[in-house]
Design an enzyme around this catalytic site. Structure first.
Site, PDB file in Angstrom:
ATOM      1  N   SER A 267     -11.292  -1.097  -0.064  1.00 35.27           N
ATOM      2  CA  SER A 267      -9.969  -1.000   0.554  1.00 35.27           C
ATOM      3  C   SER A 267     -10.020  -1.208   2.058  1.00 35.27           C
ATOM      4  O   SER A 267      -9.011  -1.567   2.666  1.00 35.27           O
ATOM      5  CB  SER A 267      -9.362   0.384   0.304  1.00 35.27           C
ATOM      6  OG  SER A 267      -8.888   0.495  -0.999  1.00 35.27           O
TER       7      SER A 267
ATOM      8  N   ASP B  91       0.842  -1.202   0.000  1.00 35.12           N
ATOM      9  CA  ASP B  91       0.000   0.000   0.000  1.00 35.12           C
ATOM     10  C   ASP B  91       0.875   1.248   0.000  1.00 35.12           C
ATOM     11  O   ASP B  91       1.944   1.253  -0.615  1.00 35.12           O
ATOM     12  CB  ASP B  91      -0.938  -0.034   1.228  1.00 35.12           C
ATOM     13  CG  ASP B  91      -2.265   0.664   0.954  1.00 35.12           C
ATOM     14  OD1 ASP B  91      -2.261   1.901   0.824  1.00 35.12           O
ATOM     15  OD2 ASP B  91      -3.301  -0.026   0.864  1.00 35.12           O
TER      16      ASP B  91
ATOM     17  N   HIS C  68      -3.874   6.344   3.365  1.00 29.61           N
ATOM     18  CA  HIS C  68      -4.532   5.078   3.008  1.00 29.61           C
ATOM     19  C   HIS C  68      -3.871   3.848   3.641  1.00 29.61           C
ATOM     20  O   HIS C  68      -4.531   3.035   4.301  1.00 29.61           O
ATOM     21  CB  HIS C  68      -4.545   4.964   1.480  1.00 29.61           C
ATOM     22  CG  HIS C  68      -5.374   3.868   0.913  1.00 29.61           C
ATOM     23  ND1 HIS C  68      -4.858   2.650   0.548  1.00 29.61           N
ATOM     24  CD2 HIS C  68      -6.691   3.817   0.625  1.00 29.61           C
ATOM     25  CE1 HIS C  68      -5.829   1.888   0.063  1.00 29.61           C
ATOM     26  NE2 HIS C  68      -6.956   2.576   0.096  1.00 29.61           N
TER      27      HIS C  68
END
Ligand SMILES: [Ca+2]
Ligand SMILES: [Ca+2]
Ligand SMILES: [Ca+2]
Length: 521
Positions: free
Chosen positions: A454, A134, A167
């Protein structure tokens, strides 16, 4: 992959209760003896009330503009036993986060309860390791067991322990945030993680990056790969890398995608990779969760292949998890001393002052100087409204939705404003316009909300580590099959394209493996 960032309005909502003697909607329940209900109904009508409910031993009616004491006085009649406020009742989520502020206490996210992960103990000595591909895991967040976390950088993305956007930090928290007295709790609290940073702020990677990352995950000894990412188009080099990881006994989990259509994303679309959709706290599918067909081939040759579509789902709407320190924003809004629900649009800071209604704020207006601008949504961009407020000397901005519900929005990537700006619900417009003063406050926090497949993907990879830690003799494919065999059906009855087999149930999967063994026989 699209990322829906949802501002943390829940904290504000939890304190958004208005204490007043006047019932919401001026609506009251009147207890009567049934034999004389007609008399009381006639009296209420004569007093101008609007009747709503005629129940067994009670009626409900609106007395416009009257508070409880006034209504009691008006209904001073021997057949009236009691008068009380008719309280609003709203549909509640089936599951919810613990109440409280994660900056000062540990809050368990709803998805943990929904998937019954709280009913399974994580065996920290089983050697589970989740590889998270990620945007890095920012070392500023205090809710991780940093002794158990390693990482690799891809060329050009910078250090793995410095975030390339929030994120990756959010995803890692859902997998393995520590079980302590602060923040959130991961599905496998404190699990060893290996972080491979393939994105930065530009938010871009290639299939070759993922193939290389898979080999780094292997080299680090990971048995699970978690990828909250994807895109169109299969690639053989990438496919081979995940096939090899799975063939060696590992489990690879990836997101279905957030475009709300039936497009198949990769790497989730490869048979060796488990595709994850997202559901909300009410066991409904997320409207953004992609639902590719399980059919392979065309016409008479079409066959069903459950490895090319969504296999299971987990909570991924308004998921609370870890942020790089201070990067999440928590809003609060009060007007004339009453707290209202709000969403953080942009700019950390605090502003208080008299209110000034700017309409849709299409131009600079000297009347807003030194004041908190109250602005209607519409006509021009949110950013330009806030800029016009600021250029008028305004100290803070409240933008009110023009459709039902809360306004969630940001001021965009090219924001040049600096005053705190919050969104507000259309339902509060009348009260906000009537208020004479307001306080707008946006503070930085280490925990915040995001929505997306996600967020569902790390929930599943974390639960895989959790369940697998109690059955370390099994393979990743055994864990994958146990999740599918025990998922809670949701949506259309039986297996469907949106949920696959359903919502992961960690406790049921754990019990299944205990009863039937790794192979499920
Ligand atoms: Ca914690
Ligand atoms: Ca797949
Ligand atoms: Ca179903």
């Amino acid at each position: 992959m699209k990322l829906t960032k949802v501002a943390s309005a829940l904290l504000a909502l939890s304190v958004g209760v208005i204490a007043t003697a006047e019932a919401a909607d001026d609506r009251y329940v009147i207890q009567v003896d049934n034999g004389h209900k007609g008399v009381v109904k006639a009296l209420a009508k004569k007093l101008g009330a609007q009747l709503h409910v005629d129940g067994d031993g009670f009626i409900a009616a609106t007395f416009s503009g009257k508070d409880l004491a006034q209504v009691k006085g008006l209904l001073n009649n021997p057949h009236v036993k009691a008068v009380e406020a008719d309280e609003r009742r709203m549909p509640m989520s089936l599951f919810s986060d613990d109440a409280g502020d994660p900056m000062t206490q540990q809050v368990t996210p709803y998805a943990v309860y929904q998937s019954q992960a709280n009913q399974v103990n994580f065996n920290a000595s089983a050697g589970m390791k989740v590889c998270v591909i990620d945007s890095g895991l920012d070392s500023s967040n205090p809710d991780f067991d940093w002794n158990n976390i390693t990482g690799d950088n891809d060329s050009g993305t910078g250090n793995w322990f410095e975030h390339g956007g929030p994120h990756g930090t959010h995803v890692a928290g859902t997998i393995g945030a520590a079980d302590n007295n602060v923040g959130v709790i991961g599905m496998a609290p404190g699990v060893a993680m290996h972080i491979v940073k393939v994105f930065n702020e530009a938010g871009w990677g290639y299939s070759s990056d993922l193939a290389l990352a898979a080999s780094k995950c292997s080299a680090a000894g990971a048995n699970i790969i978690s990828m909250s990412l994807g895109g169109g188009g299969a690639n053989n080099t990438e496919k081979n890398a995940f096939d090899a990881f799975t063939a060696a006994g590992g489990l690879v989990v990836a997101a279905a995608g957030n475009d709300g259509n039936n497009v198949r994303s990769y790497p989730a679309g490869y048979p060796s990779v488990m595709m994850i959709g997202a559901n909300d706290a009410d066991n409904h599918i997320a409207d953004f969760s992609q639902f590719p067909s399980c059919k392979s081939g065309r016409g008479k040759r079409a066959t069903d292949d459950e490895t090319i579509c969504v296999e299971v789902t987990a909570g991924g709407v308004d998921t609370l998890s870890t942020y790089p320190a201070g990067l999440a924003t928590v809003p609060s809004l009060s007007a004339d001393g009453v707290t209202y629900a709000s969403s953080a649009m942009e700019n950390v800071g605090s502003a208080s002052g008299s209110t000034y209604f700017m309409g849709t704020a299409e131009a600079v207006d000297a009347g807003a100087n030194g004041k908190v601008c109250v602005i209607d949504r519409g006509v021009i961009s949110f950013h330009d409204k806030v800029l016009n407020c600021e250029n008028s000397g305004g100290v803070g901005a409240i933008i009110i939705n023009n459709a039902a519900g809360m306004l969630y929005a940001t001021l965009g990537d090219t924001n040049v404003t600096s005053i705190p700006a919050v969104g507000a619900a259309l339902e509060d417009r009348t009260a906000l316009l009537a208020a004479s003063a307001a306080v707008v406050d946006i503070v930085g926090a280490d925990y915040g909300y995001m929505s997306g497949t996600s967020m569902a993907t790390p929930a599943v990879s974390g639960m895989a580590a959790l369940v697998w830690s109690n059955h370390s003799e099994c393979t990743g494919t055994d864990i994958r099959n146990a999740f599918k065999a025990t998922a809670m059906d949701a949506g259309a009855a039986g297996k469907d394209d949106y949920f696959g087999y359903g919502i992961v149930n960690a406790a049921a999967a754990n019990a299944y493996l205990t009863t039937y063994g790794c192979s499920g026989n």
